[in-house]
Design a protein around this motif. Structure first.
Motif, PDB file in Angstrom:
ATOM      1  N   ARG A  77      37.141  43.049  47.394  1.00  0.00           N
ATOM      2  CA  ARG A  77      35.983  43.956  47.259  1.00  0.00           C
ATOM      3  C   ARG A  77      36.262  45.048  46.234  1.00  0.00           C
ATOM      4  O   ARG A  77      35.413  45.356  45.393  1.00  0.00           O
ATOM      5  N   LEU A  78      37.445  45.637  46.295  1.00  0.00           N
ATOM      6  CA  LEU A  78      37.770  46.761  45.413  1.00  0.00           C
ATOM      7  C   LEU A  78      38.110  46.317  44.000  1.00  0.00           C
ATOM      8  O   LEU A  78      38.230  47.152  43.104  1.00  0.00           O
ATOM      9  N   THR A  79      38.271  45.002  43.796  1.00  0.00           N
ATOM     10  CA  THR A  79      38.490  44.481  42.446  1.00  0.00           C
ATOM     11  C   THR A  79      37.257  43.736  41.940  1.00  0.00           C
ATOM     12  O   THR A  79      37.335  42.981  40.960  1.00  0.00           O
ATOM     13  N   GLY A  80      36.106  43.935  42.608  1.00  0.00           N
ATOM     14  CA  GLY A  80      34.830  43.478  42.088  1.00  0.00           C
ATOM     15  C   GLY A  80      34.455  42.041  42.350  1.00  0.00           C
ATOM     16  O   GLY A  80      33.548  41.505  41.703  1.00  0.00           O
ATOM     17  N   ARG A  81      35.086  41.382  43.337  1.00  0.00           N
ATOM     18  CA  ARG A  81      34.777  39.983  43.625  1.00  0.00           C
ATOM     19  C   ARG A  81      33.608  39.869  44.601  1.00  0.00           C
ATOM     20  O   ARG A  81      33.328  40.797  45.346  1.00  0.00           O
ATOM     21  N   ASP A  82      32.956  38.690  44.605  1.00  0.00           N
ATOM     22  CA  ASP A  82      31.842  38.506  45.522  1.00  0.00           C
ATOM     23  C   ASP A  82      32.363  38.291  46.940  1.00  0.00           C
ATOM     24  O   ASP A  82      33.556  38.037  47.152  1.00  0.00           O
ATOM     25  N   VAL A  83      31.460  38.370  47.921  1.00  0.00           N
ATOM     26  CA  VAL A  83      31.903  38.383  49.316  1.00  0.00           C
ATOM     27  C   VAL A  83      32.563  37.078  49.743  1.00  0.00           C
ATOM     28  O   VAL A  83      33.491  37.086  50.567  1.00  0.00           O
ATOM     29  N   LEU A  84      32.133  35.942  49.207  1.00  0.00           N
ATOM     30  CA  LEU A  84      32.755  34.673  49.585  1.00  0.00           C
ATOM     31  C   LEU A  84      34.189  34.596  49.073  1.00  0.00           C
ATOM     32  O   LEU A  84      35.092  34.131  49.774  1.00  0.00           O
ATOM     33  N   GLU A  85      34.410  35.052  47.859  1.00  0.00           N
ATOM     34  CA  GLU A  85      35.778  35.076  47.349  1.00  0.00           C
ATOM     35  C   GLU A  85      36.614  36.080  48.127  1.00  0.00           C
ATOM     36  O   GLU A  85      37.796  35.827  48.415  1.00  0.00           O
ATOM     37  N   CYS A  86      36.028  37.211  48.494  1.00  0.00           N
ATOM     38  CA  CYS A  86      36.755  38.187  49.316  1.00  0.00           C
ATOM     39  C   CYS A  86      37.222  37.548  50.624  1.00  0.00           C
ATOM     40  O   CYS A  86      38.354  37.754  51.067  1.00  0.00           O
ATOM     41  N   ALA A  87      36.333  36.771  51.257  1.00  0.00           N
ATOM     42  CA  ALA A  87      36.687  36.121  52.516  1.00  0.00           C
ATOM     43  C   ALA A  87      37.770  35.066  52.315  1.00  0.00           C
ATOM     44  O   ALA A  87      38.636  34.894  53.176  1.00  0.00           O
ATOM     45  N   ARG A  88      37.735  34.356  51.187  1.00  0.00           N
ATOM     46  CA  ARG A  88      38.805  33.385  50.907  1.00  0.00           C
ATOM     47  C   ARG A  88      40.140  34.104  50.728  1.00  0.00           C
ATOM     48  O   ARG A  88      41.177  33.638  51.219  1.00  0.00           O
ATOM     49  N   LEU A  89      40.114  35.221  50.044  1.00  0.00           N
ATOM     50  CA  LEU A  89      41.349  35.998  49.870  1.00  0.00           C
ATOM     51  C   LEU A  89      41.851  36.503  51.217  1.00  0.00           C
ATOM     52  O   LEU A  89      43.059  36.514  51.482  1.00  0.00           O
ATOM     53  N   GLY A  90      40.923  36.906  52.082  1.00  0.00           N
ATOM     54  CA  GLY A  90      41.313  37.323  53.416  1.00  0.00           C
ATOM     55  C   GLY A  90      41.984  36.204  54.184  1.00  0.00           C
ATOM     56  O   GLY A  90      42.988  36.414  54.870  1.00  0.00           O
ATOM     57  N   ALA A  91      41.444  34.990  54.066  1.00  0.00           N
ATOM     58  CA  ALA A  91      42.031  33.843  54.760  1.00  0.00           C
ATOM     59  C   ALA A  91      43.447  33.562  54.279  1.00  0.00           C
ATOM     60  O   ALA A  91      44.349  33.270  55.078  1.00  0.00           O
ATOM     61  N   VAL A  92      43.661  33.658  52.972  1.00  0.00           N
ATOM     62  CA  VAL A  92      45.000  33.419  52.418  1.00  0.00           C
ATOM     63  C   VAL A  92      45.986  34.473  52.922  1.00  0.00           C
ATOM     64  O   VAL A  92      47.104  34.155  53.347  1.00  0.00           O
ATOM     65  N   ALA A  93      45.580  35.739  52.883  1.00  0.00           N
ATOM     66  CA  ALA A  93      46.464  36.817  53.340  1.00  0.00           C
ATOM     67  C   ALA A  93      46.750  36.692  54.828  1.00  0.00           C
ATOM     68  O   ALA A  93      47.881  36.922  55.277  1.00  0.00           O
ATOM     69  N   GLY A  94      45.734  36.320  55.619  1.00  0.00           N
ATOM     70  CA  GLY A  94      45.926  36.166  57.057  1.00  0.00           C
ATOM     71  C   GLY A  94      46.893  35.049  57.385  1.00  0.00           C
ATOM     72  O   GLY A  94      47.736  35.185  58.280  1.00  0.00           O
ATOM     73  N   ALA A  95      46.787  33.922  56.681  1.00  0.00           N
ATOM     74  CA  ALA A  95      47.706  32.807  56.913  1.00  0.00           C
ATOM     75  C   ALA A  95      49.134  33.186  56.534  1.00  0.00           C
ATOM     76  O   ALA A  95      50.097  32.867  57.245  1.00  0.00           O
ATOM     77  N   LEU A 107      49.819  49.170  54.889  1.00  0.00           N
ATOM     78  CA  LEU A 107      50.966  48.512  54.261  1.00  0.00           C
ATOM     79  C   LEU A 107      50.536  47.283  53.477  1.00  0.00           C
ATOM     80  O   LEU A 107      51.024  47.025  52.368  1.00  0.00           O
ATOM     81  N   GLY A 108      49.627  46.487  54.055  1.00  0.00           N
ATOM     82  CA  GLY A 108      49.183  45.280  53.368  1.00  0.00           C
ATOM     83  C   GLY A 108      48.400  45.579  52.105  1.00  0.00           C
ATOM     84  O   GLY A 108      48.564  44.902  51.084  1.00  0.00           O
ATOM     85  N   ALA A 109      47.548  46.600  52.156  1.00  0.00           N
ATOM     86  CA  ALA A 109      46.781  46.976  50.970  1.00  0.00           C
ATOM     87  C   ALA A 109      47.694  47.534  49.881  1.00  0.00           C
ATOM     88  O   ALA A 109      47.497  47.268  48.687  1.00  0.00           O
ATOM     89  N   ARG A 110      48.719  48.272  50.286  1.00  0.00           N
ATOM     90  CA  ARG A 110      49.663  48.805  49.301  1.00  0.00           C
ATOM     91  C   ARG A 110      50.461  47.686  48.650  1.00  0.00           C
ATOM     92  O   ARG A 110      50.715  47.706  47.431  1.00  0.00           O
ATOM     93  N   ALA A 111      50.861  46.674  49.445  1.00  0.00           N
ATOM     94  CA  ALA A 111      51.589  45.530  48.897  1.00  0.00           C
ATOM     95  C   ALA A 111      50.748  44.774  47.881  1.00  0.00           C
ATOM     96  O   ALA A 111      51.277  44.131  46.968  1.00  0.00           O
ATOM     97  N   LEU A 112      49.423  44.859  48.021  1.00  0.00           N
ATOM     98  CA  LEU A 112      48.515  44.225  47.071  1.00  0.00           C
ATOM     99  C   LEU A 112      48.244  45.095  45.846  1.00  0.00           C
ATOM    100  O   LEU A 112      47.412  44.758  45.006  1.00  0.00           O
ATOM    101  N   GLY A 113      48.937  46.213  45.751  1.00  0.00           N
ATOM    102  CA  GLY A 113      48.847  47.045  44.560  1.00  0.00           C
ATOM    103  C   GLY A 113      47.822  48.155  44.628  1.00  0.00           C
ATOM    104  O   GLY A 113      47.648  48.892  43.654  1.00  0.00           O
ATOM    105  N   LEU A 114      47.123  48.291  45.763  1.00  0.00           N
ATOM    106  CA  LEU A 114      46.156  49.368  45.901  1.00  0.00           C
ATOM    107  C   LEU A 114      46.872  50.671  46.247  1.00  0.00           C
ATOM    108  O   LEU A 114      47.873  50.662  46.965  1.00  0.00           O
TER     109      LEU A 114
END
Length: 302
Positions: free
Chosen positions: A252-270, A43-50
């Protein structure tokens, strides 16, 4: 493609954890929320447009009907098989600060399997697979490796000892887990996963303490990613780890580096903590805007 891990949570709100020992404790409204780890990631990945599909085994029961309904409303392609054991359930106690304690009823029998002619045609048309740690999901690894499709998994609070998790840990390209399970040994466990398995990246989430990221070619010291500040009061941490996975996979699926991926994860988790029952699903615009504000206004001392 998400495989396994759907079910229904019964949410019981309590003043504090642990609850007092008593014959009866008065609580607020008890609510049912379909989700669980696989459902939440889908559900979360779909909400992000995937574009997302979920394969799972559920029961022909009222809880399974709730799962079907929520996934349909979330526009997730859901392909279920009927399990005679019924749909997985959990009872989650949630305190006033949003912390939770979960009582998980896995239901699945040890001999439950997903037929190859059911999942293989679907795997052939996907570019990333996320395996929930259902026992039947481990039997997909050989076909996934043959197809050459990258795979991720979430080990949740694995302590590094329980045998059930080990194959998932060592046969996935991207591994998530909670730092709570291994405690002070989490860094050693992350290194072990990279050394013994095929993973290129291991991420340990640590709630309000943020997350820790270790890559095969990035040195032996995990990089610390601070937690993001929720945009509203935190009311429920159910699904926060799953939301982190969604944000990371989106990056990851939109081509970002791992540190940016982790920052995006933190935002979504919060963001996931701001509504009950894993219902706060962040949209891509809000995810990227919040990360831009965060990355420009904070400094990671690590």
């Amino acid at each position: 493609m998400v495989v396994g891990g759907s079910g229904v949570d019964t949410i019981v709100r309590v003043d504090s954890l642990p609850v007092p020992l008593a014959d009866s404790v008065h609580v607020g409204p008890i609510e049912e929320w379909p989700g669980h780890t696989g459902g939440n990631v889908a559900l979360g990945a779909r909400a992000l447009g995937l574009k997302v599909a979920l394969l799972d085994c559920i029961g022909d029961d009222w809880t399974g009907a709730q799962v079907r309904e929520r996934l349909a409303k979330g526009d997730v392609e859901f392909a279920p098989l009927i399990s005679p054991a019924g749909t997985r359930r959990a009872v989650n106690l949630v305190d006033a600060s949003g912390r939770r304690m979960s009582f998980y009823d896995a239901r699945d029998s040890a001999d439950l399997r997903m037929p190859r002619d059911f999942y293989l045609p679907r795997l052939r048309r996907t570019r990333h697979i996320h395996l929930s740690i259902m026992n039947f999901a481990r039997f997909l690894y050989d076909d996934i490796e043959h197809l050459g499709v990258p795979v991720s998994t979430d080990l949740h609070d694995w302590d590094g000892l329980a045998d059930h998790h080990r194959e998932f840990a060592l046969r996935s390209d991207l591994v998530f887990l909670s730092a709570a399970g291994a405690g002070e040994g989490i860094t050693a466990l992350m290194r072990e996963i990279l050394h013994e398995g095929r993973a290129e990246t291991v991420v340990a989430t640590a709630g309000a303490d943020g997350s820790y990221l270790l890559t095969r070619d990035g040195g032996s010291t995990p990089h610390h990613i601070p937690a993001a500040v929720p945009p509203a009061p935190a009311v429920d941490s159910n699904g926060a780890g799953d939301a982190f996975v969604c944000g990371f996979l989106y990056g990851r699926l939109t081509g970002r580096d791992v540190l940016e991926c982790a920052r995006l994860g933190a935002v979504a988790g919060a963001f996931a903590c701001t509504a009950p029952g894993s219902t706060a699903l962040i949209a891509p615009e809000a995810l990227l805007t919040a990360d831009q504000i965060r990355s420009s206004g904070t400094h990671d001392p690590a």
